[in-house]
Motif scaffolding. Structure first.
Motif, PDB file in Angstrom:
ATOM      1  N   ARG A 143       0.840  -1.209   0.000  1.00  0.00           N
ATOM      2  CA  ARG A 143       0.000   0.000   0.000  1.00  0.00           C
ATOM      3  C   ARG A 143       0.871   1.254   0.000  1.00  0.00           C
ATOM      4  O   ARG A 143       0.549   2.245  -0.648  1.00  0.00           O
ATOM      5  N   GLY A 144       1.984   1.210   0.737  1.00  0.00           N
ATOM      6  CA  GLY A 144       2.888   2.355   0.750  1.00  0.00           C
ATOM      7  C   GLY A 144       3.528   2.608  -0.599  1.00  0.00           C
ATOM      8  O   GLY A 144       3.741   3.756  -0.995  1.00  0.00           O
ATOM      9  N   ILE A 145       3.846   1.529  -1.326  1.00  0.00           N
ATOM     10  CA  ILE A 145       4.401   1.679  -2.673  1.00  0.00           C
ATOM     11  C   ILE A 145       3.375   2.322  -3.598  1.00  0.00           C
ATOM     12  O   ILE A 145       3.695   3.193  -4.406  1.00  0.00           O
ATOM     13  N   ARG A 146       2.138   1.911  -3.455  1.00  0.00           N
ATOM     14  CA  ARG A 146       1.089   2.404  -4.353  1.00  0.00           C
ATOM     15  C   ARG A 146       0.623   3.810  -3.978  1.00  0.00           C
ATOM     16  O   ARG A 146       0.377   4.645  -4.863  1.00  0.00           O
ATOM     17  N   ASN A 147       0.549   4.083  -2.658  1.00  0.00           N
ATOM     18  CA  ASN A 147      -0.092   5.327  -2.223  1.00  0.00           C
ATOM     19  C   ASN A 147       0.827   6.251  -1.431  1.00  0.00           C
ATOM     20  O   ASN A 147       0.333   7.154  -0.758  1.00  0.00           O
ATOM     21  N   ARG A 154       7.867   6.522  -1.057  1.00  0.00           N
ATOM     22  CA  ARG A 154       7.738   5.398  -1.995  1.00  0.00           C
ATOM     23  C   ARG A 154       9.086   4.723  -2.208  1.00  0.00           C
ATOM     24  O   ARG A 154       9.182   3.495  -2.269  1.00  0.00           O
ATOM     25  N   LEU A 155      10.135   5.523  -2.314  1.00  0.00           N
ATOM     26  CA  LEU A 155      11.484   4.992  -2.499  1.00  0.00           C
ATOM     27  C   LEU A 155      11.862   4.063  -1.351  1.00  0.00           C
ATOM     28  O   LEU A 155      12.287   2.923  -1.558  1.00  0.00           O
ATOM     29  N   ARG A 156      11.689   4.563  -0.124  1.00  0.00           N
ATOM     30  CA  ARG A 156      12.091   3.770   1.041  1.00  0.00           C
ATOM     31  C   ARG A 156      11.168   2.560   1.242  1.00  0.00           C
ATOM     32  O   ARG A 156      11.615   1.520   1.726  1.00  0.00           O
ATOM     33  N   THR A 157       9.918   2.695   0.870  1.00  0.00           N
ATOM     34  CA  THR A 157       9.001   1.560   0.984  1.00  0.00           C
ATOM     35  C   THR A 157       9.387   0.459  -0.005  1.00  0.00           C
ATOM     36  O   THR A 157       9.337  -0.733   0.322  1.00  0.00           O
ATOM     37  N   LEU A 158       9.788   0.841  -1.205  1.00  0.00           N
ATOM     38  CA  LEU A 158      10.261  -0.147  -2.177  1.00  0.00           C
ATOM     39  C   LEU A 158      11.509  -0.864  -1.660  1.00  0.00           C
ATOM     40  O   LEU A 158      11.642  -2.086  -1.783  1.00  0.00           O
TER      41      LEU A 158
END
Length: 448
Positions: A143-147, A154-158
């Motif tokens: 969800r963090g990557i998407r939203n 998004r970078l760190r979530t990936l």
């Protein structure tokens, strides 16, 4: 199972200023809450870091990222010795709890928490600590990557997703992650987010439950990025994105038993990228060409059947020599040296049917009659052979195939200064590099 949804420990301890300054604490010295602003060092992109390939040398495991080096030094890679009441495992559980409590967090707080979580996963093997929370954590990361509310989030979530897959290898996550990771490749505005999404996709299909068919389709996706110079994912002429796609293609391809179907289109795309103006793209394209010719040799040895590459090796080698010569007019001195070193290894590989870093230099063997060296007339000349090695504490990993080289280079990019610890403790990483010959160093200290 109910225990998979058990919340991680909530930190209620008084935290010292020194402990707060640690990157994995998720706290900055100026803000004592998990949702405060991130620390002074941000987890920057790996997009602009040059792929490390120091042929004919020993590559001692270390971070390629200056930021990661600083973070590692500040904690000696295994921090917690000066704060025995708050172990790295407890700090990790605190970070997991913060990630699960997204509603009460700020963007800056999530960025700081993700940075701390990533640092801990890089420098510790945490499968046991994450086993009870990974089922709940993976959907949160997707969800963090998407939203994600910012490019940095998004970078760190990936990165967190990739490190979690490398740590826990959740076998059912790929199908759920595929559309989200592809969308991140295509719709992200930031180049470095696209790069991390490519890396995440390649690890997910390999160790997150992807089938052989999914791996082939993922290779096609990466090849489309390469053929279009990044245009297919909205990054036209992006050297960083194309380089990441080349590296990811090689990593996934190194796990395939048969590349005969992919080879024709792939080698054409790689040869075209030799004309790129970016030295990193040229180098990665050259490595992939060497990987394909290596796969062809292995296929012919195992089956006795011809693997027709449709391309003349001599013409490819001649083209590489021209590129090195012409690069003096357009590439920096450092870039030119990097390109020359890598292309020299690739050309030797194609000429001799060898792997990376093979040295044809050497010395004459001993003369059994005098004890001195033989003369040219008297006998054999012993080449130095494979010189690309990775030192991990008291042992060397010998990198003697392009398949191993591609795997090791990507792992070093993803794990940075934690590469050695993961090799020693993480069975997934050990399996990825399982075909490497190991040489132990006499009298060297092993990791306790």
């Amino acid at each position: 199972m109910s225990d998979l949804r058990r919340r991680a420990l909530a930190g209620g301890k008084t935290v010292s200023r020194k402990a707060r300054s640690k990157p994995e604490s998720g706290l900055s010295s100026g803000n004592h809450t998990p949702n405060g602003s991130p620390g002074n060092s941000r987890a920057g992109s790996r997009a602009n870091s040059r792929p490390g390939s120091r042929y004919a040398s020993e590559d001692e495991y270390a971070s390629e990222s200056e930021n990661d080096d600083i973070m590692t030094i500040s904690t000696n890679s295994v921090s917690g010795e000066d704060d025995p009441g708050n172990t790295w495992a407890e700090r990790l559980q605190d970070r997991v709890a913060e990630l699960q409590d997204r509603k009460r967090s700020s963007v800056q707080g999530r960025e700081a928490t993700l940075g701390a979580y990533n640092h801990l996963l890089k420098h510790h093997f945490a499968q046991r600590q994450l086993d009870k929370s990974v089922a709940e954590l993976m959907p949160i990361l997707l969800r963090g990557i998407r939203n994600g509310s910012s490019d940095e989030e998004r970078l760190r979530t990936l990165q967190a997703f990739t490190l979690t897959v490398l740590t826990c290898s959740p076998e059912t996550i790929f199908e759920q992650a595929l559309p989200i990771l592809k969308a991140a490749c295509q719709d992200a505005d930031a180049e470095n987010v696209k790069v991390e999404a490519i890396y995440a996709l390649c690890i997910a299909v390999s160790y997150g439950g992807g089938s052989s068919t999914a791996a082939e389709e993922t290779l096609d996706f990466f090849l489309e990025i390469i053929e279009s110079d990044g245009q297919s994912v909205g990054a036209p002429d992006s050297g960083a994105v194309v380089t990441a796609a080349l590296q990811a293609w090689a990593f996934v391809a190194s796990h395939m038993e048969d590349l005969t179907v992919q080879s024709e289109a792939a080698i054409e795309a790689f040869i075209e990228q030799l004309d790129s103006s970016d030295p990193d793209v040229q180098t990665s394209a050259g490595v992939n060409i060497a990987l394909l010719f290596e796969a062809a040799r292995e296929y012919e040895e195992e089956t006795g059947e011809s693997f027709d590459m449709q391309y003349n090796q001599h013409r490819i080698m001649t083209r590489m020599a021209e590129i090195v010569r012409d690069s003096s007019k357009s590439v920096s001195k450092k870039g030119r040296r990097h390109l020359r070193s890598n292309f020299s290894s690739i050309v030797t590989s194609l000429e001799r049917g060898k792997g990376p870093g093979y040295s044809t230099a050497g010395r004459a063997g001993p003369n059994p009659h005098t004890g001195g060296p033989r003369t040219d007339e008297q006998g054999e000349f012993r080449e130095f052979g494979y010189r690309e090695r990775i030192r991990i504490y008291n042992q060397f990993l010998l990198i003697n195939t392009w398949s191993l080289h591609s795997r090791a280079e990507l792992l070093k990019t993803l794990l940075g200064g934690g590469f050695g610890i993961h090799y020693l403790e993480n069975p997934i990483v050990k399996d990825i590099l399982g075909s490497a010959d190991v040489e132990y160093i006499p009298n060297a200290k092993s990791r306790k």
